[in-house]
Scaffold this active site. Structure first.
Site, PDB file in Angstrom:
ATOM      1  N   CYS A 116      -4.953  -0.707  -6.958  1.00  0.00           N
ATOM      2  CA  CYS A 116      -3.796  -1.039  -6.113  1.00  0.00           C
ATOM      3  C   CYS A 116      -3.704  -2.531  -5.833  1.00  0.00           C
ATOM      4  O   CYS A 116      -2.631  -3.113  -5.869  1.00  0.00           O
ATOM      5  CB  CYS A 116      -3.810  -0.229  -4.827  1.00  0.00           C
ATOM      6  SG  CYS A 116      -4.946  -0.820  -3.561  1.00  0.00           S
TER       7      CYS A 116
ATOM      8  N   GLU B  89      -0.494   2.070   9.029  1.00  0.00           N
ATOM      9  CA  GLU B  89      -1.748   2.559   9.599  1.00  0.00           C
ATOM     10  C   GLU B  89      -1.456   3.121  10.989  1.00  0.00           C
ATOM     11  O   GLU B  89      -0.529   2.659  11.659  1.00  0.00           O
ATOM     12  CB  GLU B  89      -2.794   1.437   9.740  1.00  0.00           C
ATOM     13  CG  GLU B  89      -3.626   1.208   8.497  1.00  0.00           C
ATOM     14  CD  GLU B  89      -2.870   0.468   7.409  1.00  0.00           C
ATOM     15  OE1 GLU B  89      -1.982  -0.347   7.769  1.00  0.00           O
ATOM     16  OE2 GLU B  89      -3.145   0.682   6.224  1.00  0.00           O
TER      17      GLU B  89
ATOM     18  N   TYR C 160      -9.373   0.219  -5.041  1.00  0.00           N
ATOM     19  CA  TYR C 160      -8.875  -1.133  -4.786  1.00  0.00           C
ATOM     20  C   TYR C 160      -8.784  -1.970  -6.063  1.00  0.00           C
ATOM     21  O   TYR C 160      -8.016  -2.931  -6.120  1.00  0.00           O
ATOM     22  CB  TYR C 160      -9.772  -1.846  -3.761  1.00  0.00           C
ATOM     23  CG  TYR C 160      -9.556  -1.378  -2.332  1.00  0.00           C
ATOM     24  CD1 TYR C 160      -8.933  -0.177  -2.068  1.00  0.00           C
ATOM     25  CD2 TYR C 160      -9.974  -2.143  -1.261  1.00  0.00           C
ATOM     26  CE1 TYR C 160      -8.735   0.257  -0.768  1.00  0.00           C
ATOM     27  CE2 TYR C 160      -9.779  -1.724   0.044  1.00  0.00           C
ATOM     28  CZ  TYR C 160      -9.163  -0.517   0.290  1.00  0.00           C
ATOM     29  OH  TYR C 160      -8.972  -0.099   1.571  1.00  0.00           O
TER      30      TYR C 160
ATOM     31  N   THR D 118      -4.618   5.039   7.218  1.00  0.00           N
ATOM     32  CA  THR D 118      -3.546   4.684   6.282  1.00  0.00           C
ATOM     33  C   THR D 118      -2.627   5.886   6.049  1.00  0.00           C
ATOM     34  O   THR D 118      -3.099   6.973   5.702  1.00  0.00           O
ATOM     35  CB  THR D 118      -4.177   4.232   4.949  1.00  0.00           C
ATOM     36  OG1 THR D 118      -4.996   3.105   5.203  1.00  0.00           O
ATOM     37  CG2 THR D 118      -3.115   3.864   3.935  1.00  0.00           C
TER      38      THR D 118
ATOM     39  N   CYS E  68       0.850  -1.200   0.000  1.00  0.00           N
ATOM     40  CA  CYS E  68       0.000   0.000   0.000  1.00  0.00           C
ATOM     41  C   CYS E  68       0.880   1.242   0.000  1.00  0.00           C
ATOM     42  O   CYS E  68       1.762   1.379   0.838  1.00  0.00           O
ATOM     43  CB  CYS E  68      -0.886  -0.021   1.251  1.00  0.00           C
ATOM     44  SG  CYS E  68      -1.686   1.542   1.614  1.00  0.00           S
TER      45      CYS E  68
HETATM   46 FE1  SF4 Z   1      -3.334   1.812   0.053  1.00  0.00          FE
HETATM   47 FE2  SF4 Z   1      -4.712   0.785  -1.969  1.00  0.00          FE
HETATM   48 FE3  SF4 Z   1      -5.941   2.277  -0.104  1.00  0.00          FE
HETATM   49 FE4  SF4 Z   1      -4.242   3.344  -1.918  1.00  0.00          FE
HETATM   50  S1  SF4 Z   1      -6.246   2.373  -2.328  1.00  0.00           S
HETATM   51  S2  SF4 Z   1      -4.343   3.822   0.247  1.00  0.00           S
HETATM   52  S3  SF4 Z   1      -2.699   1.743  -2.062  1.00  0.00           S
HETATM   53  S4  SF4 Z   1      -4.919   0.271   0.161  1.00  0.00           S
HETATM   54 FE    FE Z   2      -7.718   1.713   2.195  1.00  0.00          FE
END
Ligand code: SF4
Ligand code: FE
Length: 491
Positions: free
Chosen positions: A297, A255, A294, A189, A98
């Site tokens: 990523c 996180e 999502y 996050t 992430c």
């Molecule tokens: Fe992390 Fe994916 Fe959320 Fe972006 S979309 S913050 S990469 S988990």
């Molecule tokens: Fe997320």
């Protein structure tokens, strides 16, 4: 636009209060547990400065016309939405984890829609405030932590009914020049790697919950903010002085829990202040964008895991076995299905009255709902292919030990052409994503991030027109004699 290096330097100027393992961390930037997550965010800057990726990693600001990092952009077309998903996949591939920046992008876009709607309906002036704030974010190429999730206490009680009134973040004082807020946001996050924190409510609100319907942005080192770093499975490996035992040798996710201990927010940074009927639209738009995210990523990280599974099959000498090949096909099928959903909800997006483009919300929910399942199956297949050594291999320190390393090297060799160390590295990478440091982002976050599975099922039930489908069936079965209802085609 900043470079990754400039971003890292900019973090050093902040005076944040950060706690990790029970101690205050004075220099988060160089802390071995934190640094891999900073490297991941830095990649979001580097990719925008890389001429090969400029088309998807940068955009033209609709306010100033300047070239900006796409992570600070407000989507002006469905093409922008599609490029976002491609950018996220690219970064998932590059970091294998992430990279934390999408929450900020998603909160900026959701706020652009909802502040505009509020002004239209209530005659407030939030949109202009928001645009001024956005300019600041774009001009300085900032990382914003989009903070939505409250601790929530007793789930069956509304915010104003909780025994402890602070279990949802709330306004505790209204002043002429701003507001004072108290509460916490959890599972945030990239919080410690951010320049700004953007707070949004986490659920629908009623009149009694007025003080909980609040949205604002503050610099991440504002007085009264405290960050408590979240543990990750295997996090202590980062303190062992090892390299490949971490699995992902450079990048990681992050996180943290953020405490708002009576934080003052000046009026120009407040985007919602008691307008409880707009709490849900903000949650709804943010969730839709993040459910789209999502599809990008997670597929990028999936690519890395599938590649690792194929490599380990090769190192074990079984790459040509039909059963293995079939499992790799299945992993790719699942991964590309997730990507297809991300692209589909983007391509079927539409313009809102603010001018911002929103994804197709039903398809974004389908995307995220698949994300709550497919990565688990991809992980299962990766574990199947990897074999038991995935969880029984000796440590890197044993491998490098002058007395016993030679035995590890000799007996854990796979095919003769590949060094044992490479085999162990590949197993550690699979371990990282499946059950170690990276599993936070690839597994449990796939389940609960951007809303747990049941929240997508509720949205699917709400958004699908079942009466229409029943009518179609009755007409075709001859139960209802009238003409077929007007056919709806999804864009
Ligand atoms: Fe992390 Fe994916 Fe959320 Fe972006 S979309 S913050 S990469 S988990
Ligand atoms: Fe997320």
């Amino acid at each position: 636009m900043k470079t990754g290096e400039e971003y890292i330097e900019s973090l050093r100027k902040r005076k944040m209060v950060v706690y990790l393992f029970g101690e205050e961390v004075k220099n988060p930037v160089d802390h071995p547990v934190i640094r891999p997550s900073i490297n991941s965010v830095a990649a979001t800057y580097d990719v925008a400065n890389d001429s090969r990726h400029r088309d998807i990693a940068t955009a033209k600001s609709h306010i100033t016309g300047d070239t900006i990092n796409r992570f600070t952009h407000i989507h002006q077309s469905t093409e922008d939405l599609v490029k976002k998903v491609k950018l996220l996949r690219l970064l998932g591939r590059k970091t294998g984890t992430c990279f934390q920046r999408c929450v900020g992008m998603d909160s900026l876009n959701a706020l652009s829609i909802v502040t505009f709607e509020m002004d239209q309906k209530l005659g407030t002036e939030y949109y202009q405030r928001f645009i001024e704030y956005l300019k600041h974010v774009q001009e300085n190429d900032l990382i914003c932590c989009g903070a939505m999730t409250d601790p929530k206490g007793d789930r069956k009680l509304r915010p104003s009914q909780q025994a402890d009134p602070d279990l949802y973040l709330r306004i505790v004082e209204r002043r002429d020049d701003g507001i004072v807020v108290r509460g916490s946001k959890v599972h945030q996050t990239g919080a410690v790697n951010s320049h700004e924190v953007i707070v949004m409510p986490t659920r629908t609100m009623r009149k009694d919950d007025k003080n909980y319907a609040v949205s604002f942005a503050v610099p991440s080192d504002t007085e009264g903010l405290i960050y408590i770093y979240g543990r990750q499975s295997c996090d202590l490996r980062k303190l062992e002085g090892v390299e490949y035992d971490m699995g992902n040798v450079k990048y990681g996710g992050q996180e943290a829990m953020i405490i708002f201990d009576d934080v003052f927010v000046p009026s120009e940074r407040v985007f919602m202040c008691g307008e409880y009927e707009f709490a849900w639209p903000l949650v709804d738009n943010f969730s839709a964008y993040h459910r789209q995210s999502y599809g990008g990523c997670k597929t990028g990280v999936g690519d890395v895991l599938i590649g690792a599974a194929a490599n380990i099959a090769e190192y074990n000498g079984v790459a040509e076995a039909s059963g293995i090949k079939d499992k790799i096909v299945e992993m790719n099928h699942l991964n590309e299905t997730l990507y297809s959903c991300g692209i589909a909800c983007s391509a079927a997006g539409s313009r809102t009255p603010s001018g911002t483009f929103i994804v197709d919300i039903l398809l974004a929910n389908i995307c995220k709902h698949n994300v709550t399942r497919f990565p688990y199956e991809i992980v299962r297949l990766a574990e199947d292919i990897a074999g038991g050594l995935l969880v029984t291999a000796p440590s890197e320190k044993d491998f490098k030990n002058p007395q016993i390393g030679k035995y590890v090297d000799k007996y854990l060799k796979g095919i003769s052409e590949v060094p044992t160390e490479n085999r162990l590295r590949m197993l550690r990478l699979i371990e990282n994503i499946s059950m170690g440091l990276g599993s936070v982002g690839y597994r449990t976050e796939s389940m609960h991030g951007a809303g747990s599975p049941q929240s997508q099922r509720i949205m699917i039930e709400r958004l699908v027109d079942m009466e229409y489908k029943k009518k179609l069936a009755k007409t075709i079965a001859g139960i209802e004699k009238e003409e077929l209802p007007k056919l709806k085609i999804q864009k």
